[in-house]
Design a protein around this motif. Structure first.
Motif, PDB file in Angstrom:
ATOM      1  N   CYS A  43       0.846  -1.187   0.000  1.00  0.00           N
ATOM      2  CA  CYS A  43       0.000   0.000   0.000  1.00  0.00           C
ATOM      3  C   CYS A  43       0.888   1.245   0.000  1.00  0.00           C
ATOM      4  O   CYS A  43       1.900   1.295   0.705  1.00  0.00           O
ATOM      5  N   GLY A  44       0.483   2.250  -0.755  1.00  0.00           N
ATOM      6  CA  GLY A  44       1.270   3.475  -0.723  1.00  0.00           C
ATOM      7  C   GLY A  44       1.071   4.354  -1.928  1.00  0.00           C
ATOM      8  O   GLY A  44       0.069   4.258  -2.642  1.00  0.00           O
ATOM      9  N   GLY A  45       2.061   5.243  -2.128  1.00  0.00           N
ATOM     10  CA  GLY A  45       1.930   6.322  -3.076  1.00  0.00           C
ATOM     11  C   GLY A  45       2.587   6.081  -4.422  1.00  0.00           C
ATOM     12  O   GLY A  45       2.978   4.956  -4.767  1.00  0.00           O
ATOM     13  N   THR A  46       2.719   7.168  -5.159  1.00  0.00           N
ATOM     14  CA  THR A  46       3.203   7.158  -6.530  1.00  0.00           C
ATOM     15  C   THR A  46       4.697   7.450  -6.572  1.00  0.00           C
ATOM     16  O   THR A  46       5.135   8.518  -6.122  1.00  0.00           O
ATOM     17  N   PRO A  47       5.517   6.563  -7.105  1.00  0.00           N
ATOM     18  CA  PRO A  47       6.953   6.844  -7.197  1.00  0.00           C
ATOM     19  C   PRO A  47       7.212   8.036  -8.124  1.00  0.00           C
ATOM     20  O   PRO A  47       6.618   8.143  -9.201  1.00  0.00           O
ATOM     21  N   VAL A 151      -8.355   8.462 -11.252  1.00  0.00           N
ATOM     22  CA  VAL A 151      -7.187   8.941 -11.998  1.00  0.00           C
ATOM     23  C   VAL A 151      -5.928   8.846 -11.138  1.00  0.00           C
ATOM     24  O   VAL A 151      -4.858   8.440 -11.613  1.00  0.00           O
ATOM     25  N   ALA A 152      -6.043   9.220  -9.858  1.00  0.00           N
ATOM     26  CA  ALA A 152      -4.886   9.162  -8.962  1.00  0.00           C
ATOM     27  C   ALA A 152      -4.376   7.725  -8.817  1.00  0.00           C
ATOM     28  O   ALA A 152      -3.160   7.488  -8.821  1.00  0.00           O
ATOM     29  N   ARG A 153      -5.281   6.773  -8.708  1.00  0.00           N
ATOM     30  CA  ARG A 153      -4.865   5.372  -8.583  1.00  0.00           C
ATOM     31  C   ARG A 153      -4.277   4.864  -9.888  1.00  0.00           C
ATOM     32  O   ARG A 153      -3.278   4.116  -9.874  1.00  0.00           O
ATOM     33  N   ALA A 154      -4.866   5.262 -11.007  1.00  0.00           N
ATOM     34  CA  ALA A 154      -4.372   4.797 -12.300  1.00  0.00           C
ATOM     35  C   ALA A 154      -2.960   5.310 -12.574  1.00  0.00           C
ATOM     36  O   ALA A 154      -2.095   4.566 -13.054  1.00  0.00           O
ATOM     37  N   GLY A 240      -2.762  13.992  -3.816  1.00  0.00           N
ATOM     38  CA  GLY A 240      -1.376  14.234  -4.171  1.00  0.00           C
ATOM     39  C   GLY A 240      -0.749  12.999  -4.781  1.00  0.00           C
ATOM     40  O   GLY A 240      -1.422  12.008  -5.070  1.00  0.00           O
ATOM     41  N   MET A 241       0.559  13.053  -4.958  1.00  0.00           N
ATOM     42  CA  MET A 241       1.263  11.898  -5.518  1.00  0.00           C
ATOM     43  C   MET A 241       1.382  10.767  -4.509  1.00  0.00           C
ATOM     44  O   MET A 241       1.299   9.590  -4.866  1.00  0.00           O
ATOM     45  N   CYS A 242       1.580  11.126  -3.231  1.00  0.00           N
ATOM     46  CA  CYS A 242       1.825  10.112  -2.208  1.00  0.00           C
ATOM     47  C   CYS A 242       0.622   9.818  -1.336  1.00  0.00           C
ATOM     48  O   CYS A 242       0.609   8.803  -0.637  1.00  0.00           O
ATOM     49  N   GLY A 243      -0.360  10.715  -1.335  1.00  0.00           N
ATOM     50  CA  GLY A 243      -1.512  10.531  -0.472  1.00  0.00           C
ATOM     51  C   GLY A 243      -2.424  11.732  -0.495  1.00  0.00           C
ATOM     52  O   GLY A 243      -2.310  12.616  -1.360  1.00  0.00           O
ATOM     53  N   ARG A 244      -3.330  11.805   0.460  1.00  0.00           N
ATOM     54  CA  ARG A 244      -4.233  12.941   0.576  1.00  0.00           C
ATOM     55  C   ARG A 244      -3.525  14.061   1.351  1.00  0.00           C
ATOM     56  O   ARG A 244      -2.955  13.830   2.418  1.00  0.00           O
ATOM     57  N   LEU A 245      -3.612  15.271   0.820  1.00  0.00           N
ATOM     58  CA  LEU A 245      -2.854  16.402   1.330  1.00  0.00           C
ATOM     59  C   LEU A 245      -3.752  17.500   1.880  1.00  0.00           C
ATOM     60  O   LEU A 245      -4.749  17.858   1.254  1.00  0.00           O
ATOM     61  N   ASP A 246      -3.375  18.028   3.025  1.00  0.00           N
ATOM     62  CA  ASP A 246      -3.884  19.306   3.504  1.00  0.00           C
ATOM     63  C   ASP A 246      -2.803  20.333   3.194  1.00  0.00           C
ATOM     64  O   ASP A 246      -1.653  20.205   3.656  1.00  0.00           O
TER      65      ASP A 246
END
Length: 251
Positions: A43-47, A151-154, A240-246
């Motif tokens: 589980c995680g973000g976008t390299p 789109v973020a997951r793709a 965001g690229m790695c997760g949800r951002l505030d």
């Protein structure tokens, strides 16, 4: 230079007695790392990789890791509450969420990451030109929540495809080819980036230089301009690229 006077830095930007943004011209955001499982079960973000910005993590909750890939090789750095970790431009990184991983992110050169100072590790065919890259990485601002998540997951999964190829490659050429493609991809934006840097991190450093000059001359007048600022996030839960951002504006 007389008391209260301004001077110019190279490029003509005026030096002021104080910088209104966050200290040093950095950016700050709160990150909840994606808990979406990928095809490898992680589980995680976008390299991705930054070209001009160092990035720092202050882990505030949960646990996980950051996988990194540089010319020195592949590494895994564990992350837990209290950890501070950072890396320099050129570090391909993938955040891994092993349990509610939450991070305060500090980013050098506030404004540059938002202006595109990050290239995802997409397969080479998607790095050929800015249009092709944008087609598979842009999250439509006016789309529904479900569509933005899709789109973020793709794009995350597509970047993982390229990332695994880079990580598993033998020899330095695959990584060097990605560096070349990334540098070519962002070249049209460099003028805009330079302007943002001049207004941000460069202006912050120049302001400190002016303060040192004034203090050396016995001029402490800038201390009378002291100010306190505080703000709430300007946007919550951004994809965001790695997760949800505030996100904070920091100005």
């Amino acid at each position: 230079m007389g008391a209260g006077g301004d001077r110019q830095v190279p490029g003509g930007a005026p030096v002021v007695s104080g910088f209104p943004g966050l200290p040093g011209g950095v950016a700050v955001s709160r990150l909840s790392v994606y808990d979406w499982p990928a095809s490898d079960g992680v589980c995680g973000g976008t390299p991705h990789m930054h070209l001009t910005c160092s990035e720092g993590y202050v882990v505030t909750g949960g646990h996980g890791a950051v996988q990194t890939l540089t010319t020195a090789g592949y590494e895994v750095t564990p992350l837990a509450a209290g950890t501070v970790a950072w890396f320099t431009p050129g570090t391909i990184h993938r955040l891994v969420n092993e349990g509610d991983l939450r991070i305060t992110v500090l980013m050098q050169n506030s404004g540059l990451p938002e202006a595109g100072d990050a290239v995802l590790t997409l397969p080479p065919r998607y790095l050929a030109d800015p249009g092709t890259y944008a087609d598979v990485t842009t999250i439509p601002a006016d789309a529904s929540e479900a569509e933005r998540e899709r789109v973020a997951r793709a794009r995350r999964d597509l970047a993982l495809e390229g990332y695994r190829a880079l990580r598993d490659a033998k020899g330095p050429e695959a990584l060097a080819a990605f560096h070349r493609a990334a540098a070519a991809l962002i070249r049209p934006r460099l003028t805009e980036w330079r302007e943002r840097w001049e207004r941000g991190a460069r202006a912050a450093a120049a302001a400190t230089g002016e303060q040192l000059d004034r203090l050396e001359q016995g001029d402490f007048s800038h201390l009378a301009d002291a100010a306190v600022r505080a703000e709430q996030p300007s946007e919550y839960g951004k994809f965001g690229m790695c997760g949800r951002l505030d996100v904070y504006k920091g100005a």
